[in-house]
Design an enzyme around this catalytic site. Sequence first.
Site, PDB file in Angstrom:
ATOM      1  N   HIS A 164      38.342  27.219  51.059  1.00 11.48           N
ATOM      2  CA  HIS A 164      37.507  28.110  50.245  1.00 11.48           C
ATOM      3  C   HIS A 164      37.208  29.409  51.017  1.00 11.48           C
ATOM      4  O   HIS A 164      36.052  29.751  51.267  1.00 11.48           O
ATOM      5  CB  HIS A 164      36.201  27.417  49.829  1.00 11.48           C
ATOM      6  CG  HIS A 164      35.568  28.038  48.625  1.00 11.48           C
ATOM      7  ND1 HIS A 164      34.909  27.307  47.656  1.00 11.48           N
ATOM      8  CD2 HIS A 164      35.484  29.331  48.210  1.00 11.48           C
ATOM      9  CE1 HIS A 164      34.442  28.119  46.720  1.00 11.48           C
ATOM     10  NE2 HIS A 164      34.778  29.360  47.038  1.00 11.48           N
TER      11      HIS A 164
ATOM     12  N   GLU B  89      34.585  19.628  47.431  1.00 12.05           N
ATOM     13  CA  GLU B  89      34.650  20.397  48.689  1.00 12.05           C
ATOM     14  C   GLU B  89      33.556  19.924  49.634  1.00 12.05           C
ATOM     15  O   GLU B  89      32.422  19.759  49.188  1.00 12.05           O
ATOM     16  CB  GLU B  89      34.468  21.892  48.398  1.00 12.05           C
ATOM     17  CG  GLU B  89      35.640  22.461  47.602  1.00 12.05           C
ATOM     18  CD  GLU B  89      35.543  23.954  47.316  1.00 12.05           C
ATOM     19  OE1 GLU B  89      34.698  24.636  47.930  1.00 12.05           O
ATOM     20  OE2 GLU B  89      36.309  24.436  46.476  1.00 12.05           O
TER      21      GLU B  89
ATOM     22  N   ARG C 137      38.560  28.333  40.989  1.00 13.38           N
ATOM     23  CA  ARG C 137      37.615  27.238  41.129  1.00 13.38           C
ATOM     24  C   ARG C 137      38.351  25.907  41.172  1.00 13.38           C
ATOM     25  O   ARG C 137      39.327  25.709  40.445  1.00 13.38           O
ATOM     26  CB  ARG C 137      36.629  27.215  39.940  1.00 13.38           C
ATOM     27  CG  ARG C 137      35.425  28.130  40.161  1.00 13.38           C
ATOM     28  CD  ARG C 137      34.502  27.562  41.244  1.00 13.38           C
ATOM     29  NE  ARG C 137      33.406  28.446  41.615  1.00 13.38           N
ATOM     30  CZ  ARG C 137      33.430  29.361  42.586  1.00 13.38           C
ATOM     31  NH1 ARG C 137      34.522  29.558  43.304  1.00 13.38           N
ATOM     32  NH2 ARG C 137      32.356  30.075  42.871  1.00 13.38           N
TER      33      ARG C 137
HETATM   34  N1  NAD Z   1      38.015  31.551  46.221  1.00 14.25           N
HETATM   35  C1  NAD Z   1      36.914  32.266  46.331  1.00 14.25           C
HETATM   36  O1  NAD Z   1      36.279  32.303  47.375  1.00 14.25           O
HETATM   37  C2  NAD Z   1      36.448  33.086  45.166  1.00 14.25           C
HETATM   38  C3  NAD Z   1      35.820  34.323  45.396  1.00 14.25           C
HETATM   39  C4  NAD Z   1      35.373  35.072  44.309  1.00 14.25           C
HETATM   40  C5  NAD Z   1      35.552  34.572  43.014  1.00 14.25           C
HETATM   41  N2  NAD Z   1      36.135  33.364  42.843  1.00 14.25           N
HETATM   42  C6  NAD Z   1      36.383  32.838  41.486  1.00 14.25           C
HETATM   43  O2  NAD Z   1      37.442  33.598  40.892  1.00 14.25           O
HETATM   44  C7  NAD Z   1      37.351  33.514  39.467  1.00 14.25           C
HETATM   45  C8  NAD Z   1      37.523  34.897  38.846  1.00 14.25           C
HETATM   46  O3  NAD Z   1      36.485  35.757  39.255  1.00 14.25           O
HETATM   47  P1  NAD Z   1      36.339  37.246  38.656  1.00 14.25           P
HETATM   48  O4  NAD Z   1      35.287  37.911  39.460  1.00 14.25           O
HETATM   49  O5  NAD Z   1      37.662  37.871  38.486  1.00 14.25           O
HETATM   50  O6  NAD Z   1      35.736  36.905  37.235  1.00 14.25           O
HETATM   51  P2  NAD Z   1      35.774  37.782  35.909  1.00 14.25           P
HETATM   52  O7  NAD Z   1      34.665  37.279  35.093  1.00 14.25           O
HETATM   53  O8  NAD Z   1      35.837  39.232  36.219  1.00 14.25           O
HETATM   54  O9  NAD Z   1      37.169  37.361  35.230  1.00 14.25           O
HETATM   55  C9  NAD Z   1      37.415  36.089  34.705  1.00 14.25           C
HETATM   56  C10 NAD Z   1      38.415  36.247  33.578  1.00 14.25           C
HETATM   57  O10 NAD Z   1      38.804  34.952  33.114  1.00 14.25           O
HETATM   58  C11 NAD Z   1      38.991  35.047  31.711  1.00 14.25           C
HETATM   59  N3  NAD Z   1      38.966  33.721  31.104  1.00 14.25           N
HETATM   60  C12 NAD Z   1      37.900  32.988  30.699  1.00 14.25           C
HETATM   61  N4  NAD Z   1      38.306  31.836  30.156  1.00 14.25           N
HETATM   62  C13 NAD Z   1      39.652  31.839  30.214  1.00 14.25           C
HETATM   63  C14 NAD Z   1      40.646  30.922  29.793  1.00 14.25           C
HETATM   64  N5  NAD Z   1      40.331  29.772  29.176  1.00 14.25           N
HETATM   65  N6  NAD Z   1      41.939  31.231  30.023  1.00 14.25           N
HETATM   66  C15 NAD Z   1      42.282  32.403  30.621  1.00 14.25           C
HETATM   67  N7  NAD Z   1      41.377  33.318  31.017  1.00 14.25           N
HETATM   68  C16 NAD Z   1      40.081  33.039  30.820  1.00 14.25           C
HETATM   69  C17 NAD Z   1      37.875  35.968  31.248  1.00 14.25           C
HETATM   70  O11 NAD Z   1      38.156  36.568  30.006  1.00 14.25           O
HETATM   71  C18 NAD Z   1      37.838  36.996  32.362  1.00 14.25           C
HETATM   72  O12 NAD Z   1      38.617  38.133  32.040  1.00 14.25           O
HETATM   73  C19 NAD Z   1      35.985  32.871  39.201  1.00 14.25           C
HETATM   74  O13 NAD Z   1      36.211  31.495  38.947  1.00 14.25           O
HETATM   75  C20 NAD Z   1      35.237  33.028  40.512  1.00 14.25           C
HETATM   76  O14 NAD Z   1      34.232  32.056  40.684  1.00 14.25           O
HETATM   77  C21 NAD Z   1      36.608  32.618  43.882  1.00 14.25           C
HETATM   78  O1  3PG Z   2      31.977  32.393  44.025  1.00 10.47           O
HETATM   79  C1  3PG Z   2      32.230  32.990  45.077  1.00 10.47           C
HETATM   80  O2  3PG Z   2      31.731  34.097  45.347  1.00 10.47           O
HETATM   81  C2  3PG Z   2      33.246  32.433  46.003  1.00 10.47           C
HETATM   82  O3  3PG Z   2      33.652  31.175  45.615  1.00 10.47           O
HETATM   83  C3  3PG Z   2      32.848  32.516  47.461  1.00 10.47           C
HETATM   84  O4  3PG Z   2      32.049  31.459  47.904  1.00 10.47           O
HETATM   85  P1  3PG Z   2      31.424  31.529  49.401  1.00 10.47           P
HETATM   86  O5  3PG Z   2      30.328  32.541  49.354  1.00 10.47           O
HETATM   87  O6  3PG Z   2      30.909  30.170  49.701  1.00 10.47           O
HETATM   88  O7  3PG Z   2      32.511  31.942  50.311  1.00 10.47           O
END
Ligand code: NAD
Ligand code: 3PG
Length: 527
Positions: free
Chosen positions: A278, A259, A230
Amino acid sequence: MSKVLVSDPIDQAGIDILSQVAQVDVKTNLSPEELIGIIPDYDALMIRSGTRVTQEIIEAGKQLKIIGRAGVGVDNVDVPAATRQGIVVVNSPEGNTIAAAEHALAMMLSLSRHIPDANQSVKNHQWDRKSFIGAEVYKKTLGVVGLGKIGSHVATVARAMGMKLLAYDPFISIERAEQLGCRIVELDVLLREADYITLHMPKTAETTHLINAEALAKMKPTARVINCARGGIVDEQALYEALKAGQIAGAALDVFESEPIGESPLLSLGKEMILTPHLGASTAEAQVNVAIDVAEQIRDVLLGLPARSAVNIPGLSPNVLEELRPYMQLAETLGNLVGQLAGGRIEMLNVRLQGELATNNSQPLVVAALKGLLSQALRERVNYVNATIEAKERGIRVIETRDASIRDYSGGSLQLSAIGTLGEHSVTGALLGDGEIHITSIDGFPINVPPNRYMVFTLHRDMPGIIGKIGSLLGSFNVNIASMQVGRKIVRGDAVMVLSIDDPLPEGVLDEITKVPGIRDAYTVAL
Ligand SMILES: NC(=O)c1ccc[n+]([C@@H]2O[C@H](COP(=O)([O-])OP(=O)(O)OC[C@H]3O[C@@H](n4cnc5c(N)ncnc54)[C@H](O)[C@@H]3O)[C@@H](O)[C@H]2O)c1
Ligand SMILES: O=C(O)[C@H](O)COP(=O)(O)O
């Protein structure tokens, strides 16, 4: 027939499912005003991260029953406003896990081998091999911050590429990390030792600017940072300065403080900086997964069935839910509070139902307590459906005890004790008067305060002057105290002080509080 508005680009597979039960209108790139104008006609709204669903939009959606986020993050939805209006918010917690993990890995390899800039140079009709000498990831150390679904997959693949793995995740068990071949370490160790640092946690108060100037200064000059989690977890200005000064070797960002990114000094950097708009979830496969997952949930809710990944409404029968809802709110608040007081990795939660509550079905209260306990770690990812399994995966043992003989509050009281790597804390609460939640004891010290958004707790020696000193100290930092209460068992023994404050405690103030003579411990929590 129900009407569904799809306001971001969603895969056709989702539209096809929705069309079985509803009229589906796809209208993307709407301005907030346009959305407010048309939302009153719709029963469901399906979005990605492109649509900001504000309180105003939710309030205008008089017929809205469900908001479906085809993806993970619901930080673009005002979930409390939707909850207040009885609108279910659902997401797809797993549909894009692999896509996001692979994007992070692609970023790591691209950074190591300068793929984007090398590609651009060939397209500019150059044949420059000297400028793009890379580095191998084999035998290098990858530091994974956040070992959840995405972080775990990144770790698994990186291990297969011959990388050594460090992980920092205060909420994951050592056993789970070991299964993935990761050595759990403190963040400082990870920052100092890793060659690559990849971030996979939610954006929370704790993780905002986790990678700031101080953190960057601890990294090796050869370190490379990847953020596909994020925007805002990395302080972009500090990152720019660190890259410009050659303090670290490179960084790759998929997500940004704002963004689209707009004007940013990061755009002026060379091959040490890779930027993508993103794209983490932007694979054909992930888009089909999340579209189907969320469309099915919207269809089910429109047909009067429960949703499987609701982030705000428990999956219980409506009658039970109505009766238990205030106590579930109590359990969730206490879970959140005790989790923050205990800090660190929680190993055991004891849920003690007292008085009348002891005769109740405890399961929803245990689930709600776990949801509260895990909310700091998982944010919107944890819900009433998955809280138990998430706790189990994190190695949290749950013990339930009952004592019907304690008759301190009509309706009963609930005590939660959390034992973790940093010690044990317990909190008790009850519903008083008109059903208002009150915290009635902290670590065995009797108090009586409603929870507040921001609170400070101290354990101190009960002696003259200490309350005044804390009051003046907070005053000197412009912290406004809304209420203050002291609880003690014996005069001039140990005592707890509970302060409700109007804003988050500024950085460094907690340390100042602990320096006041007589203060043994101090905690700040946000509920
Ligand atoms: N770039 C993208 O398009 C995209 C796509 C999907 C998810 N994401 C983001 O990726 C991240 C992870 O997603 P996920 O599905 O693996 O989530 P998840 O909930 O499975 O894992 C997140 C992990 O972070 C840990 N955590 C919480 N606070 C923390 C801290 N202070 N320090 C270290 N670890 C900590 C939690 O214990 C958990 O294990 C989220 O922020 C999600 O929004 C981004
Ligand atoms: O939280 C999510 O699932 C990701 O950040 C993906 O976002 P998007 O659907 O806009 O690609």
